[in-house]
Design an enzyme around this catalytic site. Sequence first.
Site, PDB file in Angstrom:
ATOM      1  N   SER A 112       0.842  -1.199   0.000  1.00 25.34           N
ATOM      2  CA  SER A 112       0.000   0.000   0.000  1.00 25.34           C
ATOM      3  C   SER A 112       0.875   1.247   0.000  1.00 25.34           C
ATOM      4  O   SER A 112       1.998   1.232   0.537  1.00 25.34           O
ATOM      5  CB  SER A 112      -0.884   0.011   1.246  1.00 25.34           C
ATOM      6  N   TYR A 114      -4.291  -0.181   9.773  1.00 26.74           N
ATOM      7  CA  TYR A 114      -4.025  -0.564   8.385  1.00 26.74           C
ATOM      8  C   TYR A 114      -2.576  -0.247   8.016  1.00 26.74           C
ATOM      9  O   TYR A 114      -1.842  -1.105   7.513  1.00 26.74           O
ATOM     10  CB  TYR A 114      -4.987   0.184   7.454  1.00 26.74           C
TER      11      TYR A 114
END
Length: 657
Positions: free
Chosen positions: A541, A554
């Site tokens: 990510s 996250y």
Amino acid sequence: MKSLWNDQEASQYPGELDLRVYTSRLLGRDTTLVLHGGGNTSVKITEKNILGEDETLLYVKGSGWDLETIEAAGFAPVRLNHMLALAKLETLSDPQMVNELVTHMTRASAPTSSVETILHATLPYKYVDHTHADAIVTLTNTAAGLNRVKRIYGNAVVIVPYIMPGFDLARLCAQAYAEQAHKDTLGMILMNHGIFSFGPTAKIAYERMISLVTRAEQYLVRRRAWSLPAPIVGIPNEPQRLEIANLRRDISAVAGFPVILATDSDPNSLAFACRDDVAVISQQGPATPDHVIRTKRLPCLGRDIDAYAAAYKAYFDEYAPTAKEPKTMLDPAPRVILDHDLGLCTVGRTVKDAAIVRDIYQHTIEVILRATALGGWQALPAKDIFDMEYWDLEQAKLRKSGKPPQFAGEIALVTGAASGIGKACVDALLARGAAVIGLDINPAITQLYKRPDFLGMVCDVTDEAAIASALETGVRAFGGLDMLILNAGIFPPGRRIDVLPIEEWRKVMGINLDANLILMRETHPLLKHAPKGGRVVIIGSKNVPAPGPGAAAYSASKAALNQLARVAALEWGKDGIRINSLHPNAVFDTGIWTDEVLQARAKHYGLSVKEYKRNNVLGVEVTSRDVAELAAEMCGPLFAKTTAAQVPVDGGNERVI
Ligand code: ZN
């Protein structure tokens, strides 16, 4: 065996060629008659050619078509008179024969006609049907086969001794027909090969096939050699995936390229592999010549692949010292392996190829067992089988088959494969020729694609036992693991650290981090056996290099995963496994991003949805497909010398740059 002819169905096939299509499909529906492109049919039709002259064409099954699904376009229109003239030649080599077949068709787009075309031409009947019926192959592959055929059929059939398919067989059949046929002849039995039936109409030719084969079946029933006893065998339950992956690596090494290895532990296959006399009965050659072409070689017992390859090469040297192109020998890898624990293992460059070999060998097992029950299986002499394999025609086919796709014979596993980036990865890998195992917690995964090279399984990746079981099933289906795409993950709603519950933190860590540790640990021994080296791609990510407020769990989970991948790169380099990460950002065509969420986020930044989607340095929209294509390329030769890389796929992000 029953005739499947149905007057009402048949009335929907008005023309002579249409009826040829209809009864060909009837034959194709019965797998004890016809399997995977085996068998062929023809019809002779007189038509006006472009000059207005009458010309009789032999419409004969084209290569690449299965009888079960054949259409009118699958029949090659060959000039009958030319075929009859060719049949009078003393010799005609296989390449010459193929050249004549291809250059004497009246439709440029027609498929190449069957190698048995000239044989069809010489039989003086409008409709000619040919199958490799199991019952006939069983009978004719026994020691007293010829006597049995004579006893069953009297003089109702012409009998032809075994000879390899091609021009010589056509000549021999024409000669046998001239000597033995009379007005009541119903068909022709080719020893160790199959049966022809013929007649003035499609229905008569088809029903003669059914009645002739039924007589063979009834004979086998009377001799108690038709119904086989149910196998008594315990199916082993222990995990065998490492052994299978090991076996696949050895076979791939001998073949010179990665192969699919499908394992079939059904009771019949397993019982056959466990028979005391399996070494004797299985080594006598496949049941019909066409099966040789398909399975390519004798079955191999046990797992001594190198010894098998050496024996195969010696065989080649002994029998083909004068071959024009000795280097074009088929790869020396076995196609069928019988194993006490694994049962029937079949090898192919694709999943489809391996499945074809499996289907054929399962029939071969039945044929062998029935012939054994009848008093002794006696197959073709090895030399003939060898001739078949090196038949010029097969060589021509091999040369024509072209370059295989990038990941041919390789296997990939994708997590979170039911939607979004995961599904796009499945697509990208399938498009490159890989067989793909897709895991997802969403049951839709099992229905994602109905194709043999995709296996979708429901799997909670946080459950260690579920992962082990999915790997076991996947490896039994395809033979091993070459590529792993770690994609499954969750993105919880934004929450600041001061109100972040530990349960939410743990849940995110469990899925985005812990599950991937288990997957990496469990797949490592499989990836180590990948013929071309294992490859892992981590879907990371942008939050790894540029975390966002409100995304603590996250961002931390993806950063930890990134570090895990870097350690794996260090530990696994010696095993030839490379592991690379890609960092996508703002991929909006995934399940998380509903229209409402998108609109809300865009509004939050004072942008339109379109502007929001392209809010990056290049001003481009990043899609799941963009991410998946990069993931697939990371498994390919472009990244062959790269490990532990982190590549952004985000249109350029100012904070990352
Ligand atoms: Zn045949």
